[in-house]
Enzyme design. Sequence first.
Site, PDB file in Angstrom:
ATOM      1  N   THR A   1       0.838  -1.201   0.000  1.00  0.00           N
ATOM      2  CA  THR A   1       0.000   0.000   0.000  1.00  0.00           C
ATOM      3  C   THR A   1       0.869   1.246   0.000  1.00  0.00           C
ATOM      4  OG1 THR A   1      -0.169   0.374   2.402  1.00  0.00           O
ATOM      5  CG2 THR A   1      -1.631  -1.290   1.429  1.00  0.00           C
TER       6      THR A   1
ATOM      7  N   ASP B   1      -4.298   5.529   2.910  1.00  0.00           N
ATOM      8  CA  ASP B   1      -3.907   6.429   3.989  1.00  0.00           C
ATOM      9  C   ASP B   1      -4.207   5.659   5.264  1.00  0.00           C
ATOM     10  OD1 ASP B   1      -3.771   8.254   6.046  1.00  0.00           O
ATOM     11  OD2 ASP B   1      -5.043   9.760   5.102  1.00  0.00           O
TER      12      ASP B   1
ATOM     13  N   SER C   1       9.185  -0.460  14.555  1.00  0.00           N
ATOM     14  CA  SER C   1       9.402   0.499  15.619  1.00  0.00           C
ATOM     15  C   SER C   1      10.569   1.392  15.208  1.00  0.00           C
ATOM     16  CB  SER C   1       9.678  -0.239  16.930  1.00  0.00           C
ATOM     17  OG  SER C   1       9.981   0.638  17.981  1.00  0.00           O
TER      18      SER C   1
ATOM     19  N   TYR D   1       7.675  11.787  18.327  1.00  0.00           N
ATOM     20  CA  TYR D   1       7.943  10.616  17.492  1.00  0.00           C
ATOM     21  C   TYR D   1       8.453   9.477  18.370  1.00  0.00           C
ATOM     22  CZ  TYR D   1      10.203   7.600  14.031  1.00  0.00           C
ATOM     23  OH  TYR D   1      10.603   6.522  13.271  1.00  0.00           O
TER      24      TYR D   1
ATOM     25  N   LYS E   1       6.725   5.763  19.130  1.00  0.00           N
ATOM     26  CA  LYS E   1       7.430   4.500  18.918  1.00  0.00           C
ATOM     27  C   LYS E   1       7.576   3.719  20.229  1.00  0.00           C
ATOM     28  CE  LYS E   1       8.039   4.616  14.483  1.00  0.00           C
ATOM     29  NZ  LYS E   1       7.384   3.610  13.614  1.00  0.00           N
TER      30      LYS E   1
ATOM     31  N   THR F   1      16.994   5.389   3.598  1.00  0.00           N
ATOM     32  CA  THR F   1      15.715   5.530   2.908  1.00  0.00           C
ATOM     33  C   THR F   1      15.564   7.006   2.531  1.00  0.00           C
ATOM     34  OG1 THR F   1      14.454   6.031   4.917  1.00  0.00           O
ATOM     35  CG2 THR F   1      14.804   3.695   4.387  1.00  0.00           C
TER      36      THR F   1
END
Length: 286
Positions: free
Chosen positions: A32, A56, A134, A148, A152, A183
């Site tokens: 997705t 989403d 995670s 953030y 996590k 990434t």
Amino acid sequence: MRTWLITGGTPGGFGMAYADAALELGDNVVLTARRPHLLDDWAARHGDRVLVLPLDVTDAPQTHQVVRAAEDRFGRIDVLVNNAGRGWYGSVEGTPDSDVRSSFELNFFSVTQMLRVVLPGMRERRSGWIINMSSVAGLRSVPGFGYYSAAKYAVEGLTEALRHEVAPFGIKVLAVAPGAFRTHAYASFTDEAVSETVDAYLPLIHSVRSSMIEQDGQQPGDPHRGVRAVLDVMNSPTPPRRIVLGADGHAAVQEQLTDMVAELRSFEAASRSADFPQYSPGALQD
């Protein structure tokens, strides 16, 4: 042949790495993405073994539609990879409330939603794998990324409880905590304006932003090698509760745990003093 449902299929990220690894194993993949058109060329190379769907993950009805479409196409979901997420930077005091809520909606609540939709099928078949992505930030909080990190940490806590709850149904659960991986995650900070609301923290936040931008493309972690490490531990006789990915992440978590153990030992007497005094039969006699 298994079917994988993987969220967060941004090109160059962990989602794509998981998808490629699953295909190499001969499995089917449902991937997705918020912008699925970016995956058209990739999907065309794999034919009927791949289903790319728009999602989403903060949209609950759309989550149900995706799971239904995956099961209609391939019959079942054997492996769920909760990978979608992103970071927001800002101080704990000065991050806008809207960003705090958006961070938790994407990085935590979307995970719970996906779990609740996929788990009934796994429970019925009494088999399955849950992989929750995670972060090292979920084991050692990062200044400037407090919310953030908090999201996590929440994923870590949720995963720990889930593992025990679903074990009787033959479902296995793994938390994956990457360090810095190459990434496109850091690239988005270049075009993202600082939204800090407390001027006193601006030097910290600008420093954090600059550091992320400078590291983009230089991160030591390779997503494809990271996924191979995940597959290795999934196939081990006794899979771990979590795997930390990357040498930098491993060093950071090891330092965190060493410091925690040292502090726990240093204040052991204070900890133990908080209990009621042990009952002694003679203590109440005249």
